[in-house]
Every structure is written in C-alpha cells, then in structure tokens.
Design a protein around this motif. Structure first.
Motif, PDB file in Angstrom:
ATOM      1  N   GLU A  25       7.337  24.898  12.850  1.00  0.00           N
ATOM      2  CA  GLU A  25       6.389  25.746  12.116  1.00  0.00           C
ATOM      3  C   GLU A  25       5.478  24.912  11.223  1.00  0.00           C
ATOM      4  O   GLU A  25       4.260  25.156  11.140  1.00  0.00           O
ATOM      5  CB  GLU A  25       7.154  26.766  11.279  1.00  0.00           C
ATOM      6  CG  GLU A  25       6.249  27.767  10.572  1.00  0.00           C
ATOM      7  CD  GLU A  25       7.038  28.813   9.822  1.00  0.00           C
ATOM      8  OE1 GLU A  25       6.452  29.865   9.501  1.00  0.00           O
ATOM      9  OE2 GLU A  25       8.236  28.582   9.538  1.00  0.00           O
ATOM     10  N   GLU A  49       8.940  34.552  15.905  1.00  0.00           N
ATOM     11  CA  GLU A  49      10.039  34.393  14.950  1.00  0.00           C
ATOM     12  C   GLU A  49      11.237  33.691  15.583  1.00  0.00           C
ATOM     13  O   GLU A  49      11.924  32.898  14.924  1.00  0.00           O
ATOM     14  CB  GLU A  49      10.449  35.764  14.424  1.00  0.00           C
ATOM     15  CG  GLU A  49      11.526  35.703  13.338  1.00  0.00           C
ATOM     16  CD  GLU A  49      11.874  37.078  12.800  1.00  0.00           C
ATOM     17  OE1 GLU A  49      12.858  37.167  12.041  1.00  0.00           O
ATOM     18  OE2 GLU A  49      11.174  38.052  13.157  1.00  0.00           O
ATOM     19  N   TRP A  50      11.463  33.964  16.881  1.00  0.00           N
ATOM     20  CA  TRP A  50      12.615  33.336  17.521  1.00  0.00           C
ATOM     21  C   TRP A  50      12.464  31.826  17.606  1.00  0.00           C
ATOM     22  O   TRP A  50      13.450  31.078  17.591  1.00  0.00           O
ATOM     23  CB  TRP A  50      12.844  33.918  18.915  1.00  0.00           C
ATOM     24  CG  TRP A  50      11.747  33.605  19.916  1.00  0.00           C
ATOM     25  CD1 TRP A  50      10.678  34.369  20.207  1.00  0.00           C
ATOM     26  CD2 TRP A  50      11.646  32.424  20.722  1.00  0.00           C
ATOM     27  NE1 TRP A  50       9.890  33.757  21.162  1.00  0.00           N
ATOM     28  CE2 TRP A  50      10.463  32.564  21.504  1.00  0.00           C
ATOM     29  CE3 TRP A  50      12.425  31.285  20.883  1.00  0.00           C
ATOM     30  CZ2 TRP A  50      10.062  31.601  22.405  1.00  0.00           C
ATOM     31  CZ3 TRP A  50      12.013  30.313  21.789  1.00  0.00           C
ATOM     32  CH2 TRP A  50      10.843  30.483  22.534  1.00  0.00           C
ATOM     33  N   GLY A  65      13.410  24.568  13.977  1.00  0.00           N
ATOM     34  CA  GLY A  65      12.440  25.645  13.777  1.00  0.00           C
ATOM     35  C   GLY A  65      11.475  25.394  12.639  1.00  0.00           C
ATOM     36  O   GLY A  65      10.260  25.599  12.765  1.00  0.00           O
ATOM     37  N   ALA A  66      11.992  24.937  11.481  1.00  0.00           N
ATOM     38  CA  ALA A  66      11.131  24.700  10.316  1.00  0.00           C
ATOM     39  C   ALA A  66      10.130  23.583  10.585  1.00  0.00           C
ATOM     40  O   ALA A  66       8.954  23.678  10.195  1.00  0.00           O
ATOM     41  CB  ALA A  66      11.998  24.350   9.104  1.00  0.00           C
ATOM     42  N   HIS A  74      16.545  36.843  23.583  1.00  0.00           N
ATOM     43  CA  HIS A  74      15.500  36.872  22.556  1.00  0.00           C
ATOM     44  C   HIS A  74      14.526  38.025  22.762  1.00  0.00           C
ATOM     45  O   HIS A  74      13.868  38.462  21.814  1.00  0.00           O
ATOM     46  CB  HIS A  74      14.739  35.538  22.541  1.00  0.00           C
ATOM     47  CG  HIS A  74      15.502  34.426  21.905  1.00  0.00           C
ATOM     48  ND1 HIS A  74      15.793  34.390  20.569  1.00  0.00           N
ATOM     49  CD2 HIS A  74      16.042  33.283  22.439  1.00  0.00           C
ATOM     50  CE1 HIS A  74      16.467  33.296  20.271  1.00  0.00           C
ATOM     51  NE2 HIS A  74      16.637  32.602  21.394  1.00  0.00           N
ATOM     52  N   THR A  78      10.605  29.889  15.346  1.00  0.00           N
ATOM     53  CA  THR A  78      10.707  29.305  14.010  1.00  0.00           C
ATOM     54  C   THR A  78      12.107  29.428  13.419  1.00  0.00           C
ATOM     55  O   THR A  78      12.436  28.731  12.452  1.00  0.00           O
ATOM     56  CB  THR A  78       9.703  29.986  13.062  1.00  0.00           C
ATOM     57  OG1 THR A  78       9.971  31.397  13.028  1.00  0.00           O
ATOM     58  CG2 THR A  78       8.283  29.758  13.530  1.00  0.00           C
ATOM     59  N   SER A  79      12.935  30.293  14.001  1.00  0.00           N
ATOM     60  CA  SER A  79      14.292  30.480  13.481  1.00  0.00           C
ATOM     61  C   SER A  79      15.316  29.588  14.170  1.00  0.00           C
ATOM     62  O   SER A  79      16.511  29.709  13.899  1.00  0.00           O
ATOM     63  CB  SER A  79      14.715  31.941  13.623  1.00  0.00           C
ATOM     64  OG  SER A  79      14.722  32.333  14.992  1.00  0.00           O
ATOM     65  N   ILE A  80      14.857  28.700  15.046  1.00  0.00           N
ATOM     66  CA  ILE A  80      15.786  27.782  15.706  1.00  0.00           C
ATOM     67  C   ILE A  80      16.409  26.852  14.662  1.00  0.00           C
ATOM     68  O   ILE A  80      15.682  26.258  13.851  1.00  0.00           O
ATOM     69  CB  ILE A  80      15.060  26.955  16.786  1.00  0.00           C
ATOM     70  CG1 ILE A  80      14.533  27.861  17.896  1.00  0.00           C
ATOM     71  CG2 ILE A  80      15.979  25.886  17.370  1.00  0.00           C
ATOM     72  CD1 ILE A  80      13.717  27.139  18.940  1.00  0.00           C
ATOM     73  N   PRO A  81      17.729  26.724  14.630  1.00  0.00           N
ATOM     74  CA  PRO A  81      18.367  25.852  13.632  1.00  0.00           C
ATOM     75  C   PRO A  81      17.854  24.415  13.712  1.00  0.00           C
ATOM     76  O   PRO A  81      17.633  23.888  14.796  1.00  0.00           O
ATOM     77  CB  PRO A  81      19.861  25.937  13.996  1.00  0.00           C
ATOM     78  CG  PRO A  81      20.004  27.223  14.741  1.00  0.00           C
ATOM     79  CD  PRO A  81      18.714  27.417  15.480  1.00  0.00           C
TER      80      PRO A  81
END
Length: 364
Positions: free
Chosen positions: A124, A111-112, A120-121, A270, A114-117
C-alpha cells in the motif's frame, strides 16, 4: 613401413569425413529435430489405430493419415486456440476496468491485498508513492520495465514457436505414417548392427516405454486437466479454459495442478465464496491429485517406472532443449533411455522377451 602408415591414415581420413558429414547433416536437421522427435512419438503411439483406419479406407493410406492429423489437430490445437482466445478477451476486459478505475483519480488497492500479513502495508505504501509520482519509486519501476518486457517477449516468442513446431510435427507425422514400414526396416537394420541378437528385445523395450509415457503421462495429464477445468468452470473462476490448459502442462509433474487450484481457492475465499473455496481445495486434493495415482498405473500397466527426479529432469531439461514440445519429448526420451539401461544391466529381470505382444509388434 609406408604401407602400414597408409593403412592407418586412410581409415582416419574416412572416419573424419564421416564425422564431418554427420555434423553437417545434424546442422541441417537441427531446426526440425524437436518436431521430428514428437512426430515419431505420436506415430509410434498411434500406429495400430492408423492401420485400422487404413483397413477401413481400403488401403488409402494418405486418407487415413489425414484423418489422424485432423484428430491430433483437434486434440492439441483446439484447446490452445480456445485458451488463447479466452485469455485475450479477459486481458481486454481487464484493460477497460483499469482504465475506468483511473478516471476519477488514483484508485485504492483492494482491502484483501492491503491486509496481507507483513507485505500488505508495504504494498500500500509503494502504491501511494506511485500515485504521488515519487521520483525514487518511478526510477525503481523503470529499472524493472526492460527486464519484464524482455521476459514477456521471450514468453510470447516461445509460445509462438512451440505452436509452429507442433504444426510442423503434424506435417512430418503425415509422411512418417505413409512410409512407416520402410522406416521400421531401417531401424531394424540399424539396431541389428548395434545390438545384434538383442535388437528385437531392445526395440520392444523402447516401444513399450514410449507407449507407457504417452498413454500414462499424457492420458493422466488430460484427465487431470479436464477435472481441473470442470472445477474452475462450475466454481466461477475466470479463465477456466486457460487454467485447464495450464493444468495439462503442470500435470506432467506429480501434484502440479494443485499449484493452480489452491490459489484459485484462495481467490474464491477472498470473493466471499467460502463454500466454493472449500470445494476447490477438496476437489484438487482428493479428486485431481488422486487421479495421478489411479489413472496412470491403469494406462501404463507394466510400462515405465521412471523415478520422480528423472521426470522432473525430463520436463525441465526437455523444455530448455526443445522449447514447448520438450515438455513432452523430454520424459519420453529419458524413459526410453532408463528402460534400455535397466534391461541391459538387469537382463534377467527386465527384458520384455516374455511379452509376446511387444515382440510381435516390433517384429511386424
């Protein structure tokens, strides 16, 4: 007229023969140049301890030289062996973990990650396409495999050659220890031919500059590496020994160990270890970085004041010219050149003739 022509041609032929001989000799010793330079730097920086060992062993120079080789081997080779062993074990564990993660289908990314600004998206999405065996994605990966493999092979080859050069430099240093006085006589004679009366002074500059770099830069790098390794170890960061050894290399540049410490602090954050993350940031910024400003001046004393840009050129250019050993050789050679040029341009301000210690050491 014929005699004048002959008088001109004969010296030119002799000069051409000397140049050809010099180029041939350079081609012969070129594979050993980096190892020889580093061996000479080691011997020059540790000559006094070696003489004390000779006196302790009642004149048995070979035994004293072997003792110095054992000390150097423990100082340089043992940390590398430990770091390589630790890295290999970690890679093996990572391989088993990756294999296990694929036993129940295509795994999800952490999750850490994919949550990178911003990134991340996209990461993924690329990962999911890879799991679906998207042809365009697979083709993109294939295009990067060959260059990545070449870079990895080059890195492994460079590390291996660096270790061989390091071992060779210790072998060469053994013989320099045995014949140090004869070699110094040759250097004295050569400098006297070039610099005349100032040869002793210029040799003193070279000696103090070399010692300044070795004691200052290397000693500070070792202290920062130990401090960084201690922080990694107690904070539970994986590969503490490997990261400590990498900190030793990066410590040749001001602020270098922080480049590893801050990502390690982010990894701890993290992992949920907020306290250790804060500790890592404060330790790297306040303790490890400040060691460069405290330890180096104490060790160098009145030695080198090499500008930062020349330090950078020495580290990077030395690595390109001589490989792994060039990281250490480059700053030393640039420092010697810088101090010699400074003493030649500003003789009244920077000649070490008033420093009786250096002058006596060179003359002896």
């Amino acid at each position: 007229m014929k005699n004048k022509t002959a008088d001109l041609i004969e010296p030119l032929i002799a000069l051409a023969a000397i140049c050809l001989l010099s180029l041939t000799i350079f081609a012969i010793i070129k594979p050993f140049l980096a190892a020889t330079l580093w061996a000479g730097i080691l011997v020059l920086s540790t000559w006094k301890p070696y003489l004390k060992l000779v006196a302790l062993y009642k004149g048995r120079r070979a035994l004293a030289a072997l003792t110095m080789m054992a000390v150097f081997g423990g100082f340089f080779l043992v940390p590398v062996i430990f770091a390589a062993s630790e890295f290999a074990s970690v890679v093996s564990v990572w391989g088993m973990q990756v294999k296990d993660s694929f036993t129940h289908g295509w795994p999800k990314l952490p999750e850490w990650l994919t949550s990178i600004p911003l990134a991340g998206a996209n990461i993924e999405q690329f990962w999911l396409k890879l799991g679906d065996r998207d042809s365009e994605t697979l083709q993109t990966i294939r295009s990067y495999i060959a260059p990545a493999s070449q870079i990895l092979l080059m890195l492994v080859t460079e590390i291996g050659s660096g270790m061989m050069l390091l071992a060779m430099s210790l072998f060469i240093a053994f013989f320099i220890y045995l014949d140090g006085e004869d070699l110094l006589a040759w250097i004295h004679g050569f400098m006297a031919r070039i610099a005349g009366e100032r040869s002793i002074e210029l040799l003193a500059v070279s000696l103090s500059s070399t010692k300044g770099v070795v004691y200052g830069f290397m000693g500070t790098a070792m202290a920062q590496a130990v401090l960084a390794w201690f922080a990694y170890l107690i904070a539970g960061v994986p590969n503490a020994t490997t990261l400590g050894f990498a900190s030793f290399i990066l410590a040749l540049l001001p602020g270098g160990p922080v480049l590893l410490g801050l990502p390690a602090a982010a990894w701890l954050y993290h992992q949920g270890d907020v306290g250790w993350s804060i500790f890592m940031v404060l330790w790297m910024l306040l303790v490890v970085s400040s060691a460069d400003n405290v330890i180096k001046p104490l060790l160098i004393g009145k030695g080198s004041r090499l500008p930062f840009i020349l330090i950078l050129f020495g580290v990077l250019g030395g690595a390109l010219a001589f490989g792994m050993l060039g990281v250490f050789i480059g700053p030393v050679l640039l420092t010697v050149f810088y101090e010699l040029a400074r003493s030649w341009i500003f003789p009244s301000n920077s000649l070490p003739s008033t420093d009786s210690t250096n002058s006596d050491e060179v003359s002896n």
